[in-house]
Design an enzyme around this catalytic site. Structure first.
Site, short mmCIF file in Angstrom:
data_model
loop_
_atom_site.label_atom_id
_atom_site.label_comp_id
_atom_site.label_asym_id
_atom_site.label_seq_id
_atom_site.Cartn_x
_atom_site.Cartn_y
_atom_site.Cartn_z
CB CYS A 8 -25.71 -9.39 -9.30
SG CYS A 8 -24.94 -9.85 -7.77
CG HIS A 29 -21.83 -7.97 -11.56
ND1 HIS A 29 -22.35 -7.07 -10.83
CD2 HIS A 29 -21.57 -8.81 -10.59
CE1 HIS A 29 -22.82 -7.40 -9.68
NE2 HIS A 29 -22.38 -8.56 -9.58
CD GLU A 74 -22.03 -4.29 -13.37
OE1 GLU A 74 -22.54 -5.16 -14.45
OE2 GLU A 74 -22.32 -4.49 -12.36
#
Lengths: 260, 206
Positions: free
Chosen positions: B80, B185, B187
Site C-alpha cells: 500500500c 493488502h 494481510e
C-alpha cells in the site's frame, strides 16, 4: 471491477454484543469474539465493530476487544465509538483496526476529520452519519429537507442536514460515509432507499448503507437502487437463519457485483 | 527473521500476525541493528505519503533500508503506502519526493462525474497477474482488499506483475529483482493474501 461489500456489524455494550431497535431496546446477541470468528470463517468482506455506548457515556472506545478480534481475523476491520482525538485513533489503529469511524466527535469538532485524513490518509477515515426523519412539527424555519443528523447514539439532534453534512465531511477529508437510518435500525423493514440515494448522489466517496435490512433482497436493493458501495447489517444475521454466505450467493445469482 | 518496518504509519499488527500465521518469524521494528539482521523486510503502511517519507527520514531509516535492500538485495515487500513510497514522487497533499528506488509517480485517481467511481478505491477488486513471480506463485487472478486514493504509475510498464481495473487499469503489483510491491493488502485478503505471504517467506531472489 470493484465489488460491492456486505459488512456485518457488531455492536458492543460492556463486553457483550447487542442489537438495538431504533438505537434502543438492546438485546444481548452473544460474545463479540465468537461472532467475529464466525464472520472471519465465512470470509466476510469487512467487519464493523462499534462501541455504541462510548459517546453516550462520554468515554473512549474499549480497545481490548479490537485487539482480540484483530488477533484472530484476517479481514478488514472498521471500528468506532467515542473517538475524540487523533490519539484515540492511533490507539485503535495500533490495536489492529484498519479504519476508524467517527460520528459525534466529527460533528462536535469538524477539524478532527481533516486532521485524521492528514495523519492516517483519507481512506482510513470513515464518517458515520446517523439520521432520523424529523416529525413535521419539528421543522425549524429556514431548514430544508425532512431528515436530520443525530449524534451521541441518536440521543442528540444536531440541526444538520444529512446531505450537506456528508458533503462537508467529504470536503474535510472523509474517505467513506457510513449512513444509518435510526428509524429503520433493527426493524428489519427494509433500508431507507430515498435517504441512501440522496447521499450517494451528493458525494463521490463510497457510502455504506445501514439500518433496516430484513431480507437478502434488501442487500440487492441497497446496492442497486440505493447505489451504496456496501450494505451493513446485523439483525438479519443474528435473528434469522441468513448468513453472509447466503447473502453473497443470493446476490451473485442475481448478477450483483459481489465477491463470489 | 522478517522485519516489518515500524515507521509509525498504520496497522502493523495485522501484517505481523498474518506473517506469523503463515509460519514466518516476524519482528516489528525500527531498530537499524535488527533490520540489518533480518533476512527479509516488509514496508507496510497506510496514510499520507508526505508523512510516511517524513517519518522514514526522522527515524533515520532511509540509509539502513538502502543498504539492506539496494546493496545487499534482501527481499522486500512494499504494501500500500509502502509500495507508493518506493516511487520517485507523489502528488498527495502537495508534491513530495519518494525513495526513488523504482521510477514511478504516485497519482491520484481522477474520474469524470459520469464515471460514477468513488475515490478512495475501497474494497475487494480483482487482480490479474500477467507475469509469473515466486511470490504470486499459482495465483493468476483473485480478489484482494484495497483501500487507497492514489496509485503508482510506473515509468517502465515491464515491471508490472499484476493489474487491477478501476476506471482503467492500474498497477496493483510490481516487482524488480528483490523488490516486490502490492497496492492491495495481503494481510486483509484472507486465504489468497496469506498464500502469497507464505510464498514471500520462502522467496529467494537470485
Amino acid at each position: 471491477m470493484l465489488k460491492k461489500r456486505i459488512i456485518p456489524s457488531l455492536l458492543l455494550k460492556d463486553n457483550r454484543m447487542v442489537k438495538s431497535v431504533r438505537f434502543g431496546g438492546f438485546r444481548d446477541t452473544g460474545h463479540p469474539l465468537t461472532a467475529a470468528r464466525i464472520y472471519d470463517a465465512q470470509r466476510v468482506d469487512e467487519l464493523l465493530v462499534l462501541d455504541i455506548f462510548a459517546s453516550r457515556e462520554r468515554r473512549g472506545m474499549r480497545s481490548e476487544i479490537v485487539a482480540q478480534i484483530s488477533e484472530e481475523c484476517f479481514m478488514p476491520l472498521c471500528v468506532g465509538g467515542g473517538i475524540r482525538s487523533i490519539e484515540d485513533m492511533r490507539i485503535l489503529l495500533s490495536k489492529g483496526a484498519d479504519k476508524v469511524l467517527i460520528n459525534t466527535g466529527a460533528v462536535e469538532c469538524e477539524r478532527l476529520i481533516g486532521e485524521a485524513a492528514r495523519a492516517f490518509g483519507s481512506s482510513t477515515v470513515v464518517v458515520s452519519v446517523d439520521v432520523r426523519r424529523r416529525p413535521a412539527s419539528g421543522l425549524k424555519s429556514g431548514m430544508e429537507g425532512e431528515y436530520e443528523v443525530f449524534v451521541r447514539g441518536g440521543a442528540e439532534a444536531t440541526g444538520l442536514d444529512p446531505v450537506l453534512w456528508s458533503r462537508t465531511a467529504q470536503e474535510l477529508g472523509a474517505g467513506e460515509i457510513f449512513l444509518t437510518s435510526i428509524d429503520r435500525d433493527g426493524t428489519m423493514s427494509g433500508l431507507d432507499i430515498a435517504l441512501i440515494r440522496s447521499i450517494v448522489d451528493s458525494v463521490s466517496i463510497p457510502v455504506i448503507a445501514s439500518g433496516g435490512v430484513g431480507t437478502l433482497d434488501d442487500f440487492r436493493i441497497g446496492m442497486e437502487e440505493g447505489g451504496a458501495s456496501a450494505v451493513s447489517a446485523a439483525s438479519i444475521f443474528h435473528f434469522t437463519d441468513q448468513s453472509p454466505i447466503k447473502a453473497r450467493k443470493y446476490l451473485v445469482d442475481r448478477g450483483v457485483n459481489v465477491r463470489s | 527473521m522478517i522485519a516489518v518496518i515500524d515507521y509509525g504509519m498504520g496497522n502493523l499488527r495485522s501484517i505481523s500476525k498474518a506473517i506469523a500465521y503463515v509460519g514466518g518469524d516476524v519482528l516489528v521494528t525500527r531498530d537499524p541493528e535488527k533490520i540489518r539482521k533480518a533476512e527479509r523486510l516488509v514496508l507496510p503502511g497506510v496514510g499520507a505519503f508526505g508523512q510516511g517519507i517524513a517519518n522514514l527520514r526522522s527515524f533515520g531509516l532511509i540509509p539502513v533500508l538502502e543498504e539492506e535492500i539496494l546493496l545487499k538485495k534482501k527481499p522486500l515487500w512494499g504494501i500500500c503506502l509502502g509500495m507508493q513510497l518506493l516511487a520517485t514522487s507523489s502528488e498527495e497533499f502537495g508534491r513530495h519526493a519518494g525513495l526513488n528506488w523504482i521510477p514511478a509517480d504516485v497519482k491520484r485517481f481522477e474520474f469524470s462525474e459520469s464515471a460514477r467511481l468513488n475515490v478512495p478505491h475501497v474494497g475487494w477488486n480483482s487482480v490479474r497477474f500477467s507475469k509469473n513471480h515466486p511470490v504470486t506463485g499459482s495465483v493468476k487472478q483473485a480478489d484482494f482488499y484495497f483501500v487507497h486514493s492514489y496509485y503508482v504509475r510506473l515509468k517502465n510498464d515491464d515491471l508490472t506483475v499484476g493489474t487491477c481495473d478501476y476506471g482503467g487499469g492500474f498497477t496493483a503489483c510490481f516487482a524488480r529483482d528483490n523488490i516486490f510491491a502490492t497496492q492491495f493488502h495481503p494481510e486483509k485478503s484472507q486465504e489468497t493474501g496469506l498464500e502469497m505471504l507464505g510464498n514471500f517467506c520462502r522467496w529467494k531472489p537470485c
